[in-house]
Design an enzyme around this catalytic site. Structure first.
Site, PDB file in Angstrom:
ATOM      1  N   ILE A 189       0.875  -1.165   0.000  1.00  0.00           N
ATOM      2  CA  ILE A 189       0.000   0.000   0.000  1.00  0.00           C
ATOM      3  C   ILE A 189       0.917   1.221   0.000  1.00  0.00           C
ATOM      4  O   ILE A 189       2.054   1.158   0.456  1.00  0.00           O
ATOM      5  CB  ILE A 189      -0.984   0.025   1.200  1.00  0.00           C
ATOM      6  CG1 ILE A 189      -0.255  -0.090   2.544  1.00  0.00           C
ATOM      7  CG2 ILE A 189      -2.024  -1.053   1.070  1.00  0.00           C
ATOM      8  CD1 ILE A 189      -1.195  -0.041   3.744  1.00  0.00           C
ATOM      9  N   ASP A 190       0.428   2.308  -0.560  1.00  0.00           N
ATOM     10  CA  ASP A 190       1.261   3.495  -0.734  1.00  0.00           C
ATOM     11  C   ASP A 190       1.815   4.013   0.592  1.00  0.00           C
ATOM     12  O   ASP A 190       1.233   3.794   1.658  1.00  0.00           O
ATOM     13  CB  ASP A 190       0.456   4.617  -1.393  1.00  0.00           C
ATOM     14  CG  ASP A 190       0.020   4.274  -2.807  1.00  0.00           C
ATOM     15  OD1 ASP A 190       0.662   3.413  -3.427  1.00  0.00           O
ATOM     16  OD2 ASP A 190      -0.971   4.864  -3.272  1.00  0.00           O
ATOM     17  N   LYS A 191       2.912   4.712   0.499  1.00  0.00           N
ATOM     18  CA  LYS A 191       3.542   5.321   1.674  1.00  0.00           C
ATOM     19  C   LYS A 191       2.543   6.122   2.509  1.00  0.00           C
ATOM     20  O   LYS A 191       2.483   5.985   3.727  1.00  0.00           O
ATOM     21  CB  LYS A 191       4.686   6.245   1.226  1.00  0.00           C
ATOM     22  CG  LYS A 191       5.302   7.065   2.353  1.00  0.00           C
ATOM     23  CD  LYS A 191       6.314   8.069   1.812  1.00  0.00           C
ATOM     24  CE  LYS A 191       6.830   8.976   2.917  1.00  0.00           C
ATOM     25  NZ  LYS A 191       7.770  10.006   2.400  1.00  0.00           N
ATOM     26  N   ARG A 195      -7.058   6.036  -5.923  1.00  0.00           N
ATOM     27  CA  ARG A 195      -6.725   7.447  -6.165  1.00  0.00           C
ATOM     28  C   ARG A 195      -7.018   7.837  -7.612  1.00  0.00           C
ATOM     29  O   ARG A 195      -7.591   8.895  -7.890  1.00  0.00           O
ATOM     30  CB  ARG A 195      -5.263   7.691  -5.811  1.00  0.00           C
ATOM     31  CG  ARG A 195      -4.943   7.414  -4.340  1.00  0.00           C
ATOM     32  CD  ARG A 195      -3.445   7.283  -4.082  1.00  0.00           C
ATOM     33  NE  ARG A 195      -2.747   8.543  -4.355  1.00  0.00           N
ATOM     34  CZ  ARG A 195      -1.414   8.648  -4.354  1.00  0.00           C
ATOM     35  NH1 ARG A 195      -0.656   7.576  -4.137  1.00  0.00           N
ATOM     36  NH2 ARG A 195      -0.848   9.811  -4.591  1.00  0.00           N
TER      37      ARG A 195
END
Length: 310
Positions: free
Chosen positions: A141-143, A242
């Site tokens: 999962i993204d930062k 997103r």
């Protein structure tokens, strides 16, 4: 076994015309840092039309760029005693609730402070399928996304979890706060996602070169200028929620890449949280379903927006 270096071949198009070579190469992979790429250029690992260049070389359309990425073993990934919020753990799998701002795994030029560094200190028995830099990492999962992430402790578990992800049998439900009042209560975005042809740092709806991507969403709370939504993923493309929400005019609050550059809301990073994770245990086959409460920054954001609407 010593891993061989990886050769990446890329041809610059018109969108890359005039861009510095170090910046362009950095954008080819989310895991590469600018400083690492500049070091590769100095070492002669980056060539343009068969010749070595300096970091400030300006690209021309049609240039053939070859990047010789050094073997992953060159990354010195050390265990670090970083606190972990462990939500499930046994001999095969560990599930953690990742905080916003933490990178999942090391990359050239960024070898510390990641989830992998913390995991190596917590439990040294992680699967080797992901390589030295990504032991145990089955998905990311993204930062700046918080929430649940499953990690494999051995190769058997890694193979099973990876197969479940590929078969879309893993339950992944996210909570997000988006710009704008979505007029309906639920919907589905079914649009392929691929690299943005005009900006290689971004993903985009890409009907020509994209991979299938499906996001189902339900609106949990409507506000005048925002909406609280629950998203269920059928696929797991890079930046999927997103990109999909931005494509229908409702980018995530706090997301400077796909939404407004200026953020007037009290949150650092996109308002996205991996709330639910469900999978079949690799050894027993028993269904495991875990849920992580909203982090404090998203609770604060919701309170802020509710107050604005009174």
């Amino acid at each position: 076994m010593i891993e061989e270096e990886t050769r990446i071949v890329w041809r610059a198009d018109e969108s890359a015309e005039g861009e510095r070579i170090d910046k362009a190469v950095t954008s080819l992979d989310d895991d590469w840092s600018r400083s690492a790429v500049q070091a590769w250029i100095k070492e002669g690992r980056v060539t343009v039309n068969g010749r070595t260049v300096k970091a400030n070389y300006r690209l021309e359309a049609g240039d053939e760029v070859i990047v010789s990425v050094p073997p992953v073993e060159e990354l010195a990934v050390e265990p670090e005693p970083i606190p972990l919020d462990v939500r499930y753990e046994d001999e095969d799998v560990i599930v953690v609730n990742k905080p916003r701002g933490m990178v999942v795994h090391p990359a050239p030029g960024n070898t510390s402070g990641t989830l992998v560094n913390a995991l190596l200190a917590h439990c040294r028995d992680l699967s080797g399928i992901g390589g030295v830099a990504r032991p145990g990492i089955v998905h990311r999962i993204d930062k700046d996304t918080s929430g649940l992430l499953m990690v494999a402790k051995n190769d058997l578990a890694h193979q099973s979890l990876a197969a479940q992800l590929k078969a879309h049998s893993v339950d992944r439900i996210y909570l997000a706060i988006v710009h704008g009042n979505i007029p309906h209560n639920r919907g589905t975005v079914d649009a392929p996602i691929g690299r943005d042809p005009h900006d290689r740092k971004k993903m985009a709806i890409n009907h020509k070169n994209g991979k299938p991507a499906v996001t189902h969403f339900a609106v949990l709370e409507h506000w005048q200028q925002a909406s609280l939504i629950e998203c269920k993923l059928e696929t797991g493309r890079t930046h999927q929620i997103r990109v999909h929400m931005a494509s229908i005019g409702h980018p995530l609050i706090g997301d400077p890449v796909y939404g407004p550059k200026k953020n007037r809301y009290p949150i650092q990073g996109q308002a996205l949280h991996a709330k639910v994770l469900g999978f079949d245990h690799p050894r027993t086959g028993k269904r495991i379903r875990l849920e992580a409460e909203l982090p404090k920054d998203m609770e604060k954001l919701i309170s802020y927006i509710r107050a604005e609407n009174h």
